[in-house]
Scaffold this motif. Structure first.
Motif, PDB file in Angstrom:
ATOM      1  N   TYR A 204     -15.503  41.514  41.741  1.00  0.00           N
ATOM      2  CA  TYR A 204     -16.953  41.629  41.538  1.00  0.00           C
ATOM      3  C   TYR A 204     -17.259  41.918  40.064  1.00  0.00           C
ATOM      4  CZ  TYR A 204     -21.637  43.582  41.522  1.00  0.00           C
ATOM      5  OH  TYR A 204     -22.946  43.835  41.217  1.00  0.00           O
ATOM      6  N   ASP A 205     -16.507  42.835  39.470  1.00  0.00           N
ATOM      7  CA  ASP A 205     -16.713  43.170  38.055  1.00  0.00           C
ATOM      8  C   ASP A 205     -16.488  41.949  37.169  1.00  0.00           C
ATOM      9  OD1 ASP A 205     -17.223  45.894  38.626  1.00  0.00           O
ATOM     10  OD2 ASP A 205     -15.070  46.333  38.611  1.00  0.00           O
ATOM     11  N   LYS A 206     -15.450  41.187  37.463  1.00  0.00           N
ATOM     12  CA  LYS A 206     -15.144  40.003  36.662  1.00  0.00           C
ATOM     13  C   LYS A 206     -16.254  38.965  36.784  1.00  0.00           C
ATOM     14  CE  LYS A 206     -10.161  40.575  36.990  1.00  0.00           C
ATOM     15  NZ  LYS A 206      -8.911  40.033  37.545  1.00  0.00           N
TER      16      LYS A 206
ATOM     17  N   VAL B 264     -10.630  47.349  37.955  1.00  0.00           N
ATOM     18  CA  VAL B 264     -11.498  46.195  37.732  1.00  0.00           C
ATOM     19  C   VAL B 264     -11.374  45.286  38.952  1.00  0.00           C
ATOM     20  CG1 VAL B 264     -11.958  44.207  36.282  1.00  0.00           C
ATOM     21  CG2 VAL B 264     -11.228  46.347  35.240  1.00  0.00           C
ATOM     22  N   THR B 265     -12.484  45.061  39.607  1.00  0.00           N
ATOM     23  CA  THR B 265     -12.495  44.245  40.827  1.00  0.00           C
ATOM     24  C   THR B 265     -12.946  42.820  40.511  1.00  0.00           C
ATOM     25  OG1 THR B 265     -14.788  44.790  41.354  1.00  0.00           O
ATOM     26  CG2 THR B 265     -13.081  46.296  42.180  1.00  0.00           C
TER      27      THR B 265
ATOM     28  N   ARG C 284     -19.397  39.530  37.655  1.00  0.00           N
ATOM     29  CA  ARG C 284     -20.593  40.086  37.015  1.00  0.00           C
ATOM     30  C   ARG C 284     -20.519  39.887  35.506  1.00  0.00           C
ATOM     31  NH1 ARG C 284     -20.122  45.819  37.267  1.00  0.00           N
ATOM     32  NH2 ARG C 284     -18.946  45.397  35.386  1.00  0.00           N
ATOM     33  N   ASP C 285     -19.346  40.136  34.939  1.00  0.00           N
ATOM     34  CA  ASP C 285     -19.178  39.973  33.496  1.00  0.00           C
ATOM     35  C   ASP C 285     -19.318  38.515  33.074  1.00  0.00           C
ATOM     36  OD1 ASP C 285     -18.815  42.693  33.320  1.00  0.00           O
ATOM     37  OD2 ASP C 285     -16.624  42.579  33.142  1.00  0.00           O
TER      38      ASP C 285
END
Length: 58
Positions: free
Chosen positions: A7-9, A4-5, A11-12
């Motif tokens: 960016y993922d955090k 989990v990057t 985006r979420d």
């Protein structure tokens, strides 16, 4: 399961915020707002559709 990057955090978080906006836009569809008759008839639906498209794109 992948990594989990940041960016993922982010985006979420953005998706969660847009989901909250979508809930408010749903409420707007049923709201009787003072002066609403002066607005375009499809204003609330346009807002809902725009927020939904943005959330789905994320």
């Amino acid at each position: 399961m992948g990594v989990v990057t940041s960016y993922d955090k982010r985006r979420d978080r953005l998706r969660d915020a847009l989901t909250e906006c979508l809930d408010m836009a749903k409420d707007l569809l049923d709201e009787k707002v003072w002066g609403y008759e002066d607005m375009r008839d499809d204003y609330a639906l346009d807002v809902y559709v725009a927020v939904k498209k943005a959330r789905d794109a994320v």
